[in-house]
Design an enzyme around this catalytic site. Sequence first.
Site, PDB file in Angstrom:
ATOM      1  CE  LYS A  59     -16.720  24.004 -15.809  1.00  0.00           C
ATOM      2  NZ  LYS A  59     -16.365  24.506 -14.659  1.00  0.00           N
TER       3      LYS A  59
ATOM      4  NE  ARG B  78     -14.129  18.710 -17.422  1.00  0.00           N
ATOM      5  CZ  ARG B  78     -15.292  19.169 -16.984  1.00  0.00           C
ATOM      6  NH1 ARG B  78     -16.198  19.665 -17.311  1.00  0.00           N
ATOM      7  NH2 ARG B  78     -15.634  19.430 -15.669  1.00  0.00           N
TER       8      ARG B  78
ATOM      9  NE  ARG C 134     -20.439  21.875  -7.935  1.00  0.00           N
ATOM     10  CZ  ARG C 134     -19.176  21.537  -8.650  1.00  0.00           C
ATOM     11  NH1 ARG C 134     -19.578  22.697  -9.333  1.00  0.00           N
ATOM     12  NH2 ARG C 134     -18.485  20.785  -8.926  1.00  0.00           N
TER      13      ARG C 134
ATOM     14  NE  ARG D 175     -21.397  17.373  -9.849  1.00  0.00           N
ATOM     15  CZ  ARG D 175     -20.051  18.060 -10.852  1.00  0.00           C
ATOM     16  NH1 ARG D 175     -20.688  18.715 -10.843  1.00  0.00           N
ATOM     17  NH2 ARG D 175     -18.701  17.670 -11.204  1.00  0.00           N
TER      18      ARG D 175
ATOM     19  NE  ARG E  39     -14.599  16.939 -10.294  1.00  0.00           N
ATOM     20  CZ  ARG E  39     -15.426  17.623  -9.558  1.00  0.00           C
ATOM     21  NH1 ARG E  39     -15.579  17.374  -8.287  1.00  0.00           N
ATOM     22  NH2 ARG E  39     -16.102  18.717 -10.238  1.00  0.00           N
TER      23      ARG E  39
HETATM   24  P1  ADP Z   1     -17.542  20.528 -12.725  1.00  0.00           P
HETATM   25  O1  ADP Z   1     -18.916  21.471 -13.264  1.00  0.00           O
HETATM   26  O2  ADP Z   1     -17.568  20.598 -11.764  1.00  0.00           O
HETATM   27  O3  ADP Z   1     -15.948  21.351 -14.024  1.00  0.00           O
HETATM   28  P2  ADP Z   1     -18.796  19.125 -14.761  1.00  0.00           P
HETATM   29  O4  ADP Z   1     -20.305  18.526 -14.315  1.00  0.00           O
HETATM   30  O5  ADP Z   1     -18.464  19.775 -15.235  1.00  0.00           O
HETATM   31  O6  ADP Z   1     -17.726  19.239 -13.072  1.00  0.00           O
HETATM   32  O7  ADP Z   1     -18.416  17.397 -14.959  1.00  0.00           O
HETATM   33  C1  ADP Z   1     -18.536  16.069 -13.977  1.00  0.00           C
HETATM   34  C2  ADP Z   1     -17.905  15.104 -14.794  1.00  0.00           C
HETATM   35  O8  ADP Z   1     -18.411  14.707 -15.870  1.00  0.00           O
HETATM   36  C3  ADP Z   1     -16.403  15.724 -14.891  1.00  0.00           C
HETATM   37  O9  ADP Z   1     -14.816  15.140 -13.714  1.00  0.00           O
HETATM   38  C4  ADP Z   1     -15.890  14.316 -15.885  1.00  0.00           C
HETATM   39  O10 ADP Z   1     -15.405  13.019 -15.491  1.00  0.00           O
HETATM   40  C5  ADP Z   1     -17.096  14.162 -16.504  1.00  0.00           C
HETATM   41  N1  ADP Z   1     -17.187  15.733 -17.773  1.00  0.00           N
HETATM   42  C6  ADP Z   1     -18.311  16.642 -18.419  1.00  0.00           C
HETATM   43  N2  ADP Z   1     -17.799  17.518 -19.126  1.00  0.00           N
HETATM   44  C7  ADP Z   1     -16.636  16.675 -20.126  1.00  0.00           C
HETATM   45  C8  ADP Z   1     -15.985  16.801 -20.838  1.00  0.00           C
HETATM   46  N3  ADP Z   1     -16.171  17.797 -21.766  1.00  0.00           N
HETATM   47  N4  ADP Z   1     -15.242  15.566 -21.200  1.00  0.00           N
HETATM   48  C9  ADP Z   1     -14.055  15.049 -20.356  1.00  0.00           C
HETATM   49  N5  ADP Z   1     -15.136  14.277 -19.656  1.00  0.00           N
HETATM   50  C10 ADP Z   1     -16.120  15.631 -18.653  1.00  0.00           C
HETATM   51  P1  ADP Z   2     -18.290  25.077 -11.526  1.00  0.00           P
HETATM   52  O1  ADP Z   2     -19.773  24.847 -12.935  1.00  0.00           O
HETATM   53  O2  ADP Z   2     -17.235  25.840 -12.655  1.00  0.00           O
HETATM   54  O3  ADP Z   2     -18.036  23.242 -11.500  1.00  0.00           O
HETATM   55  P2  ADP Z   2     -19.901  26.807  -9.938  1.00  0.00           P
HETATM   56  O4  ADP Z   2     -21.237  26.901 -10.397  1.00  0.00           O
HETATM   57  O5  ADP Z   2     -20.745  24.774  -9.683  1.00  0.00           O
HETATM   58  O6  ADP Z   2     -18.853  25.795 -10.616  1.00  0.00           O
HETATM   59  O7  ADP Z   2     -19.817  26.630  -8.621  1.00  0.00           O
HETATM   60  C1  ADP Z   2     -19.307  26.310  -7.634  1.00  0.00           C
HETATM   61  C2  ADP Z   2     -19.673  26.224  -6.237  1.00  0.00           C
HETATM   62  O8  ADP Z   2     -19.106  28.126  -5.828  1.00  0.00           O
HETATM   63  C3  ADP Z   2     -21.291  26.391  -6.473  1.00  0.00           C
HETATM   64  O9  ADP Z   2     -21.669  25.959  -5.249  1.00  0.00           O
HETATM   65  C4  ADP Z   2     -21.646  27.542  -6.292  1.00  0.00           C
HETATM   66  O10 ADP Z   2     -22.791  28.642  -6.322  1.00  0.00           O
HETATM   67  C5  ADP Z   2     -20.546  28.922  -6.216  1.00  0.00           C
HETATM   68  N1  ADP Z   2     -19.613  30.061  -6.407  1.00  0.00           N
HETATM   69  C6  ADP Z   2     -19.938  30.521  -7.785  1.00  0.00           C
HETATM   70  N2  ADP Z   2     -19.501  31.303  -8.475  1.00  0.00           N
HETATM   71  C7  ADP Z   2     -18.893  31.905  -7.186  1.00  0.00           C
HETATM   72  C8  ADP Z   2     -18.989  33.223  -6.888  1.00  0.00           C
HETATM   73  N3  ADP Z   2     -18.353  34.602  -8.148  1.00  0.00           N
HETATM   74  N4  ADP Z   2     -18.531  33.679  -5.560  1.00  0.00           N
HETATM   75  C9  ADP Z   2     -18.625  32.289  -4.727  1.00  0.00           C
HETATM   76  N5  ADP Z   2     -19.184  31.510  -4.580  1.00  0.00           N
HETATM   77  C10 ADP Z   2     -19.624  30.958  -6.081  1.00  0.00           C
END
Ligand code: ADP
Ligand code: ADP
Length: 218
Positions: free
Chosen positions: A14, A86, A125, A158, A169
């Site tokens: 994302k 979410r 990551r 992270r 998660r």
């Molecule tokens: P990822 O990119 O791995 O999906 P995020 O950076 O979006 O993770 O979120 C990290 C943490 O922040 C989540 O595990 C949750 O604890 C909190 N969080 C983020 N967005 C939301 C949301 N929309 N509602 C509730 N908790 C959230």
């Molecule tokens: P999210 O916000 O959904 O948690 P991220 O954009 O942070 O996901 O991506 C998670 C990890 O995977 C990061 O280390 C990113 O560089 C890698 N990544 C994202 N998209 C791809 C892809 N299409 N193929 C391989 N690795 C990817």
Amino acid sequence: MTDAILLGPPGAGKGTQARVLCNRYGYRQIATGDLLREHRAGGTDLGKSADAYMQRGDLVPDELIVRMVERELSGDRRVLFDGFPRTIAQAEALDALLSARGRGDAAALVLEIDRSLLEERLIGRWTNPRTGRVYHEKFAPPRVAGIDDDDGGPLVQREDDRPDTVRHRLAVYEAQTRPLVDYYASSGRLAKIDAGRPIDSVSKEIREALHLAEPSTA
Ligand code: ADP
Ligand code: ADP
């Protein structure tokens, strides 16, 4: 102007795709995870309240999240929501916030990916905590390991990307966030994206789903 929502499990890409859409198409990103991490780093009340939830990999309570998003919703640029909503309650609150501001329904995209790919993505990551830009040690490495290409600052891993928290998660996603796929599908505004492919292929599929012009190669 149509706002857009990126749905998908942790590690689906994302944040990576949000960056492409913001750089190329002028979306303004609202990434609730990044905003919460800024609050934590700044030691605000919200940051303190959110801390324990985030460490465990649980969701932060809806009312805190919705209030935080509401404060960010101003201006005319189209918004890209990353990691929000979410829960169904958050999705309903977002619909109400957008309609109160005279904005249409947001388009939702779900990044679908085989679970077996997610752990490797998250465990490799690396993030720039100041800008939120993400890298991957294997799939999207920076030019110099541990250093951001843009500002030369250090990259960090992270705390919640540890294997045990990652598994929790993913379970939280299945239980609380996956139902949003039906929520948006039933109102006819969902596109499914195959997020298991390379970053550029995923970007192309998203661009087509949102009917955005191809970037110029000039
Ligand atoms: P990822 O990119 O791995 O999906 P995020 O950076 O979006 O993770 O979120 C990290 C943490 O922040 C989540 O595990 C949750 O604890 C909190 N969080 C983020 N967005 C939301 C949301 N929309 N509602 C509730 N908790 C959230
Ligand atoms: P999210 O916000 O959904 O948690 P991220 O954009 O942070 O996901 O991506 C998670 C990890 O995977 C990061 O280390 C990113 O560089 C890698 N990544 C994202 N998209 C791809 C892809 N299409 N193929 C391989 N690795 C990817």
